[in-house]
Design a protein around this motif. Structure first.
Motif, PDB file in Angstrom:
ATOM      1  N   ALA A 242      12.230  -0.822   4.554  1.00 48.54           N
ATOM      2  CA  ALA A 242      11.347  -1.321   3.496  1.00 48.54           C
ATOM      3  C   ALA A 242      11.761  -0.593   2.220  1.00 48.54           C
ATOM      4  O   ALA A 242      11.966   0.620   2.229  1.00 48.54           O
ATOM      5  CB  ALA A 242       9.889  -1.033   3.819  1.00 48.54           C
TER       6      ALA A 242
ATOM      7  N   VAL B  15       8.165  -1.404  -1.327  1.00 47.43           N
ATOM      8  CA  VAL B  15       7.278  -2.478  -0.885  1.00 47.43           C
ATOM      9  C   VAL B  15       5.844  -2.216  -1.339  1.00 47.43           C
ATOM     10  O   VAL B  15       5.283  -1.141  -1.098  1.00 47.43           O
ATOM     11  CB  VAL B  15       7.335  -2.630   0.649  1.00 47.43           C
TER      12      VAL B  15
ATOM     13  N   PRO C 165       5.009  -9.002   1.442  1.00 46.56           N
ATOM     14  CA  PRO C 165       4.792  -8.086   0.322  1.00 46.56           C
ATOM     15  C   PRO C 165       4.659  -8.828  -1.003  1.00 46.56           C
ATOM     16  O   PRO C 165       5.239  -9.899  -1.198  1.00 46.56           O
ATOM     17  CB  PRO C 165       6.049  -7.208   0.329  1.00 46.56           C
TER      18      PRO C 165
END
Length: 273
Positions: free
Chosen positions: A5, A8, A54
């Motif tokens: 990630a 995010v 997201p």
């Protein structure tokens, strides 16, 4: 890298659940995510599982059939037996015949459920049902294994069984990311991520987190500043973030529980540790 990630951010209405979170989940390693209620642990795991989209940032993870996900709930069907639960999930991932039977029986043995293999999931103890759910997430040998508090409420013996299963999955090459409320488990992970209110307070190996902790923790019956203290057994620990210690109370070599609580207090009381 199995999953990642990058910056995010996730919002639910006006609430920011994740705030510019960046983590990596390498192959063959266990990443442990810790933090209090509302820290964002489940949201982070669901974002990596592509169950949450997201608002900004990038999520990289394998295809759905290459992931195994253990949710915080029971994780199995109560009206099916242990074998039936494993057969159903294995079949959903394309397993069948001798291969499915072989993997099913191996998982049953590994998680100590041989005596309960034909018992309904609803009749299992909490620890046994949690181990069944973990086996269901692992039976197809996923590249990425996502576990949401797999051992919460589980007896100590079942916790050992679960951790062995998790370690074996990582040793076989899977990337594992798990949230946990047990900090002794988190200390075993290759990489720690400490979340609070959707933000990463610190991440790294346990040794890195411990050595990089700044400030002083003292212990005693009566803290000087109660809002900076928390109970540990019969005493209270108190955090002094980067300032002179205004007490003669004994110092503490902090463990992970002390570090997580102290950093969370510093975040909430808006004092940089």
């Amino acid at each position: 890298m199995i999953a990642a990630a990058e910056n995010v951010t996730v919002r639910f209405g006006e609430r920011v659940a994740l705030d510019r979170v960046t983590i990596d989940v390498p192959a063959g390693a266990v990443v442990a995510v810790v933090g209090g209620d509302g820290a964002g642990k489940t949201t982070l795991l669901r974002a990596l599982a592509r169950e949450v989209i997201p608002e900004s940032g990038t999520v990289t993870s394998p295809e759905k059939h290459e992931m195994g996900f253990l949710p915080a709930g029971p994780g199995s069907w109560s009206a099916l037996t242990v074998r039936q639960n494993l057969d159903f999930v294995g079949g959903a991932y394309g397993l069948g015949g001798d291969e499915l039977r072989s993997r099913r029986e191996a998982m049953i043995e590994r998680c100590g459920l041989t005596v309960a293999a034909d018992r309904l999931a609803s009749a299992l103890s909490g620890g046994m049902r949690r181990k069944l759910a973990a086996a269901m997430a692992m039976i197809h040998r996923p590249h990425l294994l996502i576990l949401d508090e797999p051992s919460t409420g589980v007896d100590p013996v079942s916790r050992i069984d679960l951790w062995r299963m998790i370690s074996e999955a990582a040793a076989a090459g899977a990337g594992v990311i798990m949230s946990t409320t047990y900090l002794d488990e988190a200390e075993r992970a290759a990489h720690l991520v400490v979340l609070d209110a959707g933000r990463i307070l610190v991440q790294g190996s346990y040794d890195d987190v411990h050595s990089g902790f700044e400030g002083t923790i003292t212990r005693g019956a009566q803290p000087v500043r109660r809002e900076w203290s928390w109970r540990r057994g019969r005493e209270r620990h108190e955090y002094w973030p980067g300032e002179s210690v205004q007490t003669d109370a004994p110092r503490v070599d902090p463990d992970l529980e002390d570090i997580v609580i102290a950093m969370s207090l510093a975040q909430r009381l808006r004092v940089a540790p």
